[in-house]
Design a protein around this motif. Structure first.
Motif, PDB file in Angstrom:
ATOM      1  N   GLN A 146       0.842  -1.190   0.000  1.00 12.77           N
ATOM      2  CA  GLN A 146       0.000   0.000   0.000  1.00 12.77           C
ATOM      3  C   GLN A 146       0.883   1.248   0.000  1.00 12.77           C
ATOM      4  N   HIS A 224      -1.244  -6.886  -6.617  1.00 13.90           N
ATOM      5  CA  HIS A 224      -1.720  -5.511  -6.759  1.00 13.90           C
ATOM      6  C   HIS A 224      -1.060  -4.607  -5.716  1.00 13.90           C
ATOM      7  N   TYR A 226      -2.209  -0.950  -3.663  1.00 18.08           N
ATOM      8  CA  TYR A 226      -3.285   0.004  -3.409  1.00 18.08           C
ATOM      9  C   TYR A 226      -2.655   1.371  -3.154  1.00 18.08           C
ATOM     10  N   THR A 252      -4.428  -0.185  -7.935  1.00 20.52           N
ATOM     11  CA  THR A 252      -5.785   0.245  -7.609  1.00 20.52           C
ATOM     12  C   THR A 252      -5.671   1.566  -6.862  1.00 20.52           C
ATOM     13  N   SER A 277     -10.765   2.171  -6.821  1.00 22.11           N
ATOM     14  CA  SER A 277     -11.392   1.510  -5.683  1.00 22.11           C
ATOM     15  C   SER A 277     -12.895   1.775  -5.689  1.00 22.11           C
TER      16      SER A 277
END
Length: 342
Positions: A146, A224, A226, A252, A277
Motif C-alpha cells: 500500500q 496488486h 493500493y 488500484t 477503488s
C-alpha cells in the motif's frame, strides 16, 4: 561573541525617524549587504533568545551571514511579494525584505519578524513507513503493498495523512507502507511561501521520480498495489502518467481531497489499465479544516498588522512619544556598542 566588546565600526547613518536599526556591528554594509532589524521587534528578540547560549550565538551569526546568503536557495520566498523571504536559522524563522535599492535606510536586508521555527525542511520523494519509523527509501513503492501520494507543505503533515489513510487497509498491524511526498507552498500567518525544496527540485524532475515509483509498484512481485492520492496530488500524478511507458494494471487507486481536474487523471489511469477503488473519490474533513485555517490565518495576519500600525507610525513620526524616542535611542546604543552580540 567571546564576551569582549567588538571594535567600533563606522556605521551607516540611519534616519532618526526610521524604525529599522542595524542588526550588529558586522552588518553595516562594509562587507556585503547591510542588515537591519525592526526596532519594535528587538525586545521580543532579546526575550526569546539567550545570546550567551550556543543557539543564541548560532542565530546571531546566521543573521549576520544574511549579508551574503539572503534570498538564496535555502530561503523561503513569499509568493505574493518576491522581495520578501524567510530563512530558518538555528531553530528560528527569520522574516525579511531584501531591498536592492530604496528602503528606509537604503539597500539591504530588513528583518521584520523572528519567531521559533515549527518544522524542519525535508526533501521530497519516497519514504517507507513502518510502525513509528520513517525513513527515505527509493524502492518503497516496489516493496510495499500500500502506498500514498500526498502533497503537503511539510513532511509531518504528509506522514500524518498517509498513516490515517493506510490504517484501515492494514491486514497486519504496523504493516509497512510507502509515501511519496510532494512539497507544496508553506502557509502561515506571514503569508504563502515557496519552499527551498520547491526551488531545488523542479516539477519535471519530481514527476519523473513519481512515474518511476509507479512503474516500480507495477513491476513488484505481487498481485496488486493500493495507492491513495491525497491533497490535490492528482495534478502531479497527471503529469507523471505522461512519462509512464507501460501498463499499470496492478494498481488500484483512490483519490482523497482531489483537485477539480482529477477527472483527466482518472481517464489517463484507465487508459493505462489501472483500477479504481469502490470509493474512488472522497472529500475528508481535512479539506474543510484547511480552508478554515487559511481564513483564520488571513484574519489573524490582518489583525496583527492593524495592531502594529499605530506603534510603527509613532516611531516614524517626527513628533514621536518620548517613550518611543527613549526606546529607539537605547536600541541604537545597544547596537552601536554591540553589547547584545557578545
Amino acid at each position: 561573541m567571546n564576551g569582549t566588546a567588538l571594535n567600533a565600526p563606522s556605521f551607516r547613518p540611519t534616519p532618526q525617524n526610521s524604525r529599522f536599526i542595524l542588526f550588529s556591528a558586522r552588518t553595516n554594509g562594509a562587507c556585503g549587504r547591510a542588515v537591519f532589524i525592526d526596532a519594535t521587534r528587538l525586545p521580543q528578540f532579546l526575550l526569546a533568545v539567550d545570546l550567551r547560549s550556543h543557539q543564541g550565538h548560532s542565530l546571531v551569526q546566521g543573521i549576520e551571514q544574511l549579508r551574503a546568503t539572503a534570498a538564496g536557495l535555502r530561503a523561503h520566498q513569499n509568493i505574493a511579494n518576491a522581495a520578501q523571504h524567510m530563512s530558518t536559522i538555528a531553530g528560528f524563522e527569520v522574516y525579511y525584505t531584501l531591498r536592492q535599492q530604496g528602503g528606509e535606510n537604503g539597500p539591504g536586508v530588513y528583518i521584520t519578524q523572528i519567531k521559533s521555527a515549527q518544522l524542519q525542511a525535508t526533501q521530497p520523494g519516497q519514504f517507507r513507513l513502518e510502525g513509528s519509523q520513517l525513513r527515505p527509501d527509493h524502492a518503497a513503492f516496489n516493496r510495499c503493498e500500500q502506498a500514498c501520494i500526498v502533497s503537503a507543505s511539510h513532511l509531518n503533515a504528509a506522514v500524518e495523512k498517509a498513516r490515517k489513510l493506510a490504517q484501515p487497509l492494514a491486514a497486519v498491524a504496523n504493516a509497512p507502507s510507502a509515501l511519496f511526498f510532494i512539497p507544496t507552498p508553506l502557509e502561515n500567518l506571514e503569508g504563502q511561501w515557496l519552499t527551498p525544496q520547491q526551488k531545488t527540485t523542479g516539477r519535471d524532475a519530481l514527476c519523473a521520480q513519481l512515474a518511476q515509483a509507479l512503474e516500480d509498484a507495477q513491476s513488484a512481485d505481487r498481485a496488486h498495489t493500493y495507492v491513495h492520492v491525497a491533497n490535490h496530488a492528482d495534478t502531479w500524478l497527471q503529469q507523471a502518467l505522461a512519462q509512464v511507458t507501460g501498463p499499470l494494471n496492478k494498481l488500484t487507486l483512490a483519490f482523497v481531497d482531489p483537485s477539480p481536474r482529477a477527472g483527466y487523471t482518472i481517464q489517463k489511469l484507465k487508459s493505462l489499465g489501472a483500477k479504481l477503488s469502490q470509493e474512488a473519490i472522497t472529500v475528508s474533513t481535512d479539506q474543510a479544516e484547511m480552508t478554515l485555517a487559511r481564513l483564520r490565518a488571513k484574519l489573524a495576519k490582518t489583525i496583527g498588522e492593524l495592531r502594529r500600525a499605530q506603534p510603527a507610525r509613532a516611531v516614524q513620526s517626527v513628533g514621536a512619544h518620548q517613550a518611543s524616542k527613549t526606546f529607539l535611542a537605547a536600541a541604537q546604543q545597544a547596537n552601536l556598542l554591540s553589547r547584545w552580540t557578545r
